[in-house]
Design an enzyme around this catalytic site. Sequence first.
Site, short mmCIF file in Angstrom:
data_model
loop_
_atom_site.label_atom_id
_atom_site.label_comp_id
_atom_site.label_asym_id
_atom_site.label_seq_id
_atom_site.Cartn_x
_atom_site.Cartn_y
_atom_site.Cartn_z
N GLU A 90 2.12 -7.14 8.63
CA GLU A 90 2.76 -5.64 8.38
C GLU A 90 4.25 -5.51 7.28
OE1 GLU A 90 0.07 -3.98 10.04
OE2 GLU A 90 -0.41 -5.69 10.73
N PRO B 248 0.58 -0.80 0.39
CA PRO B 248 -0.04 0.46 0.24
C PRO B 248 0.88 1.28 0.29
CG PRO B 248 -0.77 -1.23 1.72
CD PRO B 248 0.28 -2.29 1.33
C1 4G0 Z 1 3.27 -5.08 2.26
C2 4G0 Z 1 -0.35 -3.80 -1.17
C3 4G0 Z 1 2.69 -5.26 1.77
C4 4G0 Z 1 2.84 -3.87 3.67
C5 4G0 Z 1 -0.43 -5.30 -0.70
C6 4G0 Z 1 1.17 -4.77 3.52
C7 4G0 Z 1 -2.44 -3.60 -0.64
C8 4G0 Z 1 -1.89 -3.55 -1.53
C9 4G0 Z 1 1.38 -5.48 2.90
C10 4G0 Z 1 2.05 -3.65 3.91
C11 4G0 Z 1 -0.87 -5.39 0.72
C12 4G0 Z 1 -2.10 -2.60 -2.61
C13 4G0 Z 1 2.32 -1.63 5.75
C14 4G0 Z 1 0.04 -3.39 5.45
C15 4G0 Z 1 0.53 -6.94 2.42
N1 4G0 Z 1 -1.50 -4.56 0.35
N2 4G0 Z 1 -3.37 -1.57 -2.48
N3 4G0 Z 1 -1.04 -5.99 1.61
N4 4G0 Z 1 1.74 -3.35 4.94
O1 4G0 Z 1 -1.68 -2.57 -3.80
#
Ligand code: 4G0
Length: 255
Positions: free
Chosen positions: A116, A89
């Site tokens: 996370e 994200p």
């Molecule tokens: C890395 C992508 C991966 C960090 C991946 C979460 C939404 C998207 C993930 C996190 C994802 C998108 C910091 C929560 C896995 N969610 N919007 N989740 N954090 O492309």
Amino acid sequence: MNFTILTIFPEMFSALLVGGGIVKRAIEHQYISVETINIRDFAKDRHRVVDDRPYGGGCGMVMKPEPLAEAIRQAKKKYPEAYTLLLTPQGRIFNQSVAQKLAQCGGVIMVCGRYEGIDERVREHLVDDELSIGDYVLTGGELAAMVVIDTVSRLIPGTLGNEGSARDDSFSTGLLEYPQYTRPRSFEGANVPEVLLSGDHGAIREWRRQASLVRTILNRPDLLMEQPLTRDDIEFMKKLQQDIKTIIGKHSTAS
Ligand code: 4G0
């Protein structure tokens, strides 16, 4: 074009092979290939642990660096020309023009984070770019990676069957797509616009352009700030503006 996916849930990518979709066909005809690497296979301990608690405290878990780094290195060794992406994200927003860039590169390696996120040092040293498919949080990067595969696949020459579709679609013209109709001419009392049955290709082109403009104004006015508008577009929008003013005028004198 090869896509190599690093994930702890490689089974999820079998979804790309379900049914008779364009991605499945593209794989079968070898326009693209999709390989998965299970990050857990690179864990050294008996329990194959791939996550750990964050330094500094806080809730949730972080993907630990060693297995992930080893998995990325294996992918890069097989595809040294590939571009390595992290789906997160926190990334740059993925859109049609990013997809067009990716369709021209020598393979894509995608890291799917869970929990996370991943250890920052892996991101810094082993990832070329970070992408987000939109402003929302998923339970993992896998669905985001499949969105990227789907979008990029249909831009690879040969995969669509109908080469025009990718060129003409929304975001290539910079406007939203015009409405589409097929048979029957009358469906539950709603008729297909007469102009589309007229055979007048000039009038059809004009109607579609104007329908695209109206849709874009209503749903995505931000897009109109980017793409250039023709003199005819401006003329049409002025006419719309006049029509709206006339209606408002009638209502304010009435009340
Ligand atoms: C890395 C992508 C991966 C960090 C991946 C979460 C939404 C998207 C993930 C996190 C994802 C998108 C910091 C929560 C896995 N969610 N919007 N989740 N954090 O492309």
